[in-house]
Write an enzyme that holds these catalytic residues in place. Structure first.
Site, PDB file in Angstrom:
ATOM      1  N   LYS A   1       0.828  -1.208   0.000  1.00 25.43           N
ATOM      2  CA  LYS A   1       0.000   0.000   0.000  1.00 25.43           C
ATOM      3  C   LYS A   1       0.860   1.255   0.000  1.00 25.43           C
ATOM      4  O   LYS A   1       0.508   2.257  -0.633  1.00 25.43           O
ATOM      5  CB  LYS A   1      -0.936   0.014   1.214  1.00 25.43           C
ATOM      6  CG  LYS A   1      -2.084  -0.978   1.116  1.00 25.43           C
ATOM      7  CD  LYS A   1      -3.100  -0.730   2.219  1.00 25.43           C
ATOM      8  CE  LYS A   1      -4.265  -1.703   2.148  1.00 25.43           C
ATOM      9  NZ  LYS A   1      -5.230  -1.480   3.232  1.00 25.43           N
TER      10      LYS A   1
ATOM     11  N   LYS B   1      -6.903  -9.501  -9.282  1.00 28.20           N
ATOM     12  CA  LYS B   1      -7.994  -9.705  -8.345  1.00 28.20           C
ATOM     13  C   LYS B   1      -9.054  -8.613  -8.500  1.00 28.20           C
ATOM     14  O   LYS B   1      -8.723  -7.454  -8.688  1.00 28.20           O
ATOM     15  CB  LYS B   1      -7.392  -9.653  -6.927  1.00 28.20           C
ATOM     16  CG  LYS B   1      -8.064 -10.557  -5.927  1.00 28.20           C
ATOM     17  CD  LYS B   1      -7.328 -10.524  -4.596  1.00 28.20           C
ATOM     18  CE  LYS B   1      -8.330 -10.623  -3.460  1.00 28.20           C
ATOM     19  NZ  LYS B   1      -7.697 -10.581  -2.138  1.00 28.20           N
TER      20      LYS B   1
ATOM     21  N   LYS C   1     -12.383  -3.455  -4.884  1.00 28.62           N
ATOM     22  CA  LYS C   1     -13.220  -2.274  -4.744  1.00 28.62           C
ATOM     23  C   LYS C   1     -12.543  -1.052  -5.336  1.00 28.62           C
ATOM     24  O   LYS C   1     -13.189  -0.080  -5.665  1.00 28.62           O
ATOM     25  CB  LYS C   1     -13.511  -2.021  -3.250  1.00 28.62           C
ATOM     26  CG  LYS C   1     -14.547  -2.968  -2.676  1.00 28.62           C
ATOM     27  CD  LYS C   1     -14.972  -2.565  -1.270  1.00 28.62           C
ATOM     28  CE  LYS C   1     -13.967  -3.058  -0.233  1.00 28.62           C
ATOM     29  NZ  LYS C   1     -14.470  -2.912   1.144  1.00 28.62           N
TER      30      LYS C   1
END
Ligand code: TRP
Length: 337
Positions: free
Chosen positions: A115, A198, A201
């Site tokens: 991240k 993947k 969202k």
């Protein structure tokens, strides 16, 4: 007190809608597990803000996430369903855990590295760095026995176990050591337009993501436009046929039919047939969930009341645990007058 294992899990309110992977990989399994366990489900808004969120959108995302949990079958009178920031013991315990977590230990968390790299390492916050200790606090406050999570969270559960053991040996037996339940690989759903990565969202293009709150016609259309490949065979082969394999995985999860059986059933048939069945299966499951969620969202004060009752139930467990931790660490108790 029941003698069922205590289960804790959570999801961040980072979008208007959960997507198909959250449903198969979490909600569907949570719903089943709430029978055999004393289950606690958390909308982890404090985790959500470890990456920038729009303050104007966050309350709605939080309500919508809770509404979708309930609509998908989480029973907020049997299980505890609450919002993380409503129970201040979470951040308070996280601070204590920060003091026994090594800087190097936290630096090895691969999710932080991923991240942080995405944002540019300079932009990553201390909150993002401390994400895993807040997660450990979530879990450890409730004497949690089992934590169902995706395999990307395995390292965080390992850290939680290490911290619990470390605290117990330094300050005396306090925490239960939790076990991860890693949700099965079949729960991995890939982007319909880009089946190598993947479904997420935060995916780049919306057309590859199936949202629980999308209109049924939109969902069906997305599934019918899923990327497949040039040959015509319907078989599971993640390497050579990621798109078709993804559709088979989805159909298997929504119908409870094994992929092998689906391969047999679709032998000699075309991709259009497969897509049609996937669309039907997904739409017939999501339609009622979506309607129920919209109904709940139509009455936000009732939803807020449910969350308030559940925050009290959570706090009744968390606050005494925090008090015990403060005492063990040697913090001078505040005298109430
Ligand atoms: N980190 C988890 C995820 O990304 C969400 C989460 C926060 C969680 N706190 C938790 C999961 C506690 C299980 C238990 O999926």
């Amino acid at each position: 007190m029941s003698s069922k294992p205590i289960l804790f899990s959570g999801m961040a309110p980072s979008a208007d809608s959960l997507q198909i992977g959250n449903y198969i990989g979490a909600l569907l399994q949570w719903k089943e597990m709430q029978q055999a366990n004393d289950a606690i489900f958390c909308v982890v808004d404090l985790h959500a803000i470890t990456v920038p969120q729009d303050p104007a959108g966050l309350p709605d995302h939080t309500r919508r996430t809770a509404a979708q949990y309930i609509a998908a079958g989480i029973d907020p009178t049997m299980s505890i369903l609450f919002v993380q920031s409503h129970v201040s013991a979470h951040t308070e315990l996280a601070w204590i855990l920060n003091t026994i977590t090594g800087f190097g230990e936290a630096s090895r968390m691969t999710q932080f590295k991923d991240k942080a790299a995405k944002q540019g390492t300079e932009a990553a916050s201390l909150g993002l760095f401390a994400y895993p200790t807040l997660m450990a606090a979530d879990i450890l406050l409730y004497d949690t026995n089992v934590v169902p999570v995706g395999d990307d969270q395995k390292q965080h559960i390992e850290l939680t176990r290490d911290l619990a053991n470390r605290f117990n040996s330094r300050f005396g037996e306090t925490f239960v050591i939790p076990e991860a339940i890693i949700m099965k690989e079949t729960a991995r759903i890939y982007d319909l337009q880009n089946p190598e990565s993947k479904m997420s969202k935060t995916s780049a293009s919306d057309s590859g993501v199936v949202w629980m709150m999308d209109e049924p016609s939109k969902t069906a259309k997305k599934i019918r436009s899923a990327v497949t490949d040039d040959d015509r065979e319907i078989r599971f082969d993640r390497g050579a046929k990621p798109g078709v394999s993804n559709l088979l995985t989805i159909l298997s999860a929504f119908t409870g039919t094994s992929v092998e059986l689906l391969e047999q059933r679709f032998a000699g048939r075309g991709y259009g047939d497969l897509k049609g069945e996937v669309a039907d299966a997904v739409v017939s499951t999501f339609e009622p969930i979506r309607s129920r969620a919209l109904e709940l969202l139509d009455d936000p004060s009732e939803l807020d009341r449910i969350l308030a009752v559940n925050a009290e139930r959570a706090e009744a467990i968390a606050q005494p645990m925090l008090a015990k931790v403060y005492d063990r660490v040697g913090l001078l108790p505040r005298v109430r007058r």
